[in-house]
Design an enzyme around this catalytic site. Structure first.
Site, PDB file in Angstrom:
ATOM      1  N   GLU A  19       3.739   5.333  -0.923  1.00  0.00           N
ATOM      2  CA  GLU A  19       2.684   6.517  -0.648  1.00  0.00           C
ATOM      3  C   GLU A  19       2.854   6.919   0.496  1.00  0.00           C
ATOM      4  OE1 GLU A  19      -1.082   4.140  -1.470  1.00  0.00           O
ATOM      5  OE2 GLU A  19       0.196   2.244  -1.923  1.00  0.00           O
ATOM      6  N   SER A 145      -2.771   3.118  -5.069  1.00  0.00           N
ATOM      7  CA  SER A 145      -2.668   4.466  -5.317  1.00  0.00           C
ATOM      8  C   SER A 145      -2.115   4.488  -6.675  1.00  0.00           C
ATOM      9  CB  SER A 145      -1.733   5.229  -4.307  1.00  0.00           C
ATOM     10  OG  SER A 145      -2.442   5.388  -3.289  1.00  0.00           O
ATOM     11  N   TYR A 208      -5.104  12.106  -6.386  1.00  0.00           N
ATOM     12  CA  TYR A 208      -4.613  13.159  -5.368  1.00  0.00           C
ATOM     13  C   TYR A 208      -4.472  14.568  -5.934  1.00  0.00           C
ATOM     14  CZ  TYR A 208      -4.078   8.551  -3.266  1.00  0.00           C
ATOM     15  OH  TYR A 208      -4.256   7.321  -2.785  1.00  0.00           O
ATOM     16  N   ARG A 247     -12.718  -0.221   0.791  1.00  0.00           N
ATOM     17  CA  ARG A 247     -13.045   0.379  -0.360  1.00  0.00           C
ATOM     18  C   ARG A 247     -12.946  -0.583  -1.696  1.00  0.00           C
ATOM     19  NH1 ARG A 247     -10.053   4.113  -1.933  1.00  0.00           N
ATOM     20  NH2 ARG A 247      -9.609   3.230  -4.056  1.00  0.00           N
ATOM     21  N   ASP A 249     -13.092  -1.231  -5.833  1.00  0.00           N
ATOM     22  CA  ASP A 249     -13.231  -0.535  -6.919  1.00  0.00           C
ATOM     23  C   ASP A 249     -13.562  -1.616  -8.152  1.00  0.00           C
ATOM     24  OD1 ASP A 249     -12.072   1.685  -5.806  1.00  0.00           O
ATOM     25  OD2 ASP A 249     -10.038   0.861  -6.080  1.00  0.00           O
ATOM     26  N   GLU A 265     -10.073  -4.455  -7.198  1.00  0.00           N
ATOM     27  CA  GLU A 265      -9.499  -4.660  -6.126  1.00  0.00           C
ATOM     28  C   GLU A 265     -10.030  -3.956  -5.024  1.00  0.00           C
ATOM     29  OE1 GLU A 265      -5.554  -3.260  -7.209  1.00  0.00           O
ATOM     30  OE2 GLU A 265      -6.061  -1.240  -6.166  1.00  0.00           O
ATOM     31  N   ASN A 267      -9.315  -2.211  -1.159  1.00  0.00           N
ATOM     32  CA  ASN A 267      -8.355  -1.353  -0.554  1.00  0.00           C
ATOM     33  C   ASN A 267      -8.810  -1.365   0.870  1.00  0.00           C
ATOM     34  OD1 ASN A 267      -6.815   0.684   0.681  1.00  0.00           O
ATOM     35  ND2 ASN A 267      -6.651   1.882  -1.116  1.00  0.00           N
ATOM     36  N   GLY A 271      -7.839   6.061   1.181  1.00  0.00           N
ATOM     37  CA  GLY A 271      -7.385   7.397   1.517  1.00  0.00           C
ATOM     38  C   GLY A 271      -8.631   8.206   2.106  1.00  0.00           C
TER      39      GLY A 271
END
Length: 304
Positions: A19, A145, A208, A247, A249, A265, A267, A271
């Site tokens: 990443e 990601s 992205y 964050r 999800d 999950e 994070n 990002g």
């Protein structure tokens, strides 16, 4: 920025993970925002000389903009702890737990949070046979990601042919259908729920690439689902021992109501690119990107 706010910030980005490019984008955006907020910012592409470079820079705070292995799995956090320099986002243990998807799931189950069944399997076995009944998802146990994601649809005759770059052991989990929802936690506060709308799977490009997805905030979902996402995200953040910003999800199968809400999950270093979700949720709460980044710097600490 108050007189007590540390003046020199090292924004650590890049690194050797899969990443790297995302991290460089995050780092540049955050560095610009922190300069706008009045900080003295030094950008550092993390390499093998990271300890020497940080000692030369002598920052008051490290803004950790790394993504992926070594950057958000507890490794570089251990370096920061050794140097005794306060840093943003989660510490060693929370970072290591969240990056290991199976162990994070074990924590979520203990906290009473809804997850799908999963197993850790040898890559060779996954390529030879269905290790669980389709539909299922195959992914690395310690990447983010949407790197290395394979979806095996219901009725698939053969198992997935995994790339050589996939690790020797992978996670295989039951496919969770439905809408993609996400919630950012800032300290002990959930910021909102975003509905991520794409034409297909929310993969690396959708995350992205400009125009790869559309983000609807606040998500147009029943209040019960919105409130559950907010509560579950805070509980996941707390259960893992996260600090700063995280964050979480979700997938939500509308046909099943609250029973269809699944936590995918958490994070620990979301990002912070122009298309990223957490800055959008902060803006939804009235916080500019510069103020959001400044808050993270002011919140920085060590685990010690």
């Amino acid at each position: 920025m108050s007189d007590k706010t540390p003046r020199k910030v090292a924004v650590v980005m890049g690194g050797p993970s899969a990443e790297r490019d995302v991290s460089l984008s995050t780092g540049r955006e955050c560095a610009a925002a922190l300069r706008e907020a009045g900080f003295d910012v030094v950008e550092l592409d993390a390499g093998a000389d990271i300890v020497a470079r940080l000692r030369d820079i002598a920052p008051d705070v490290i803004f950790n903009a790394l993504h992926g292995r070594w950057g958000e799995d507890g490794c570089v956090q251990g370096v920061f702890e050794w140097l005794q320099i306060p840093y943003t986002h989660s510490g060693v243990l929370a970072s290591a737990l969240a990056m290991d998807k199976q162990r994070a799931k074990d924590v979520f189950v203990s906290a009473g949070l809804p997850v799908v069944n999963s197993v850790i399997a040898k890559k060779a076995d996954v390529a030879l046979r269905h290790v669980m009944a389709p539909p299922y998802v195959v992914k690395p146990n310690n990447e983010g990601s949407s790197v290395g994601i394979y979806i095996v649809n219901e009725g698939a005759n053969s198992p997935p042919q995994l790339a050589e770059s996939m690790p020797d052991e992978v996670m295989v989990e039951t496919y969770a259908p439905g809408r993609e929802l996400t919630t950012t936690v800032m300290g002990d506060r959930a910021l909102g729920v975003t509905d991520i709308i794409t034409d297909g799977w929310y993969d690396y490009e959708a995350k992205y690439a400009t125009g790869g997805s559309r983000h609807e905030i606040p998500a147009n979902v029943p209040q019960e689902i919105y409130d559950a996402c907010m509560a579950f995200a805070v509980r996941a953040h707390t259960a893992l021992g996260c600090r700063g910003v995280s964050r979480t999800d979700f997938r939500w199968d509308e046909a099943r109501g609250l029973d269809g809400l699944i936590l995918l999950e958490t994070n620990t270093q979301p990002g912070m690119t122009p298309t990223s979700l957490s800055p959008e949720q902060a803006a939804h709460c009235g916080m500019s990107f510069a103020a959001f980044c400044a808050w993270m710097v002011e919140d920085a600490s060590c685990d010690r």
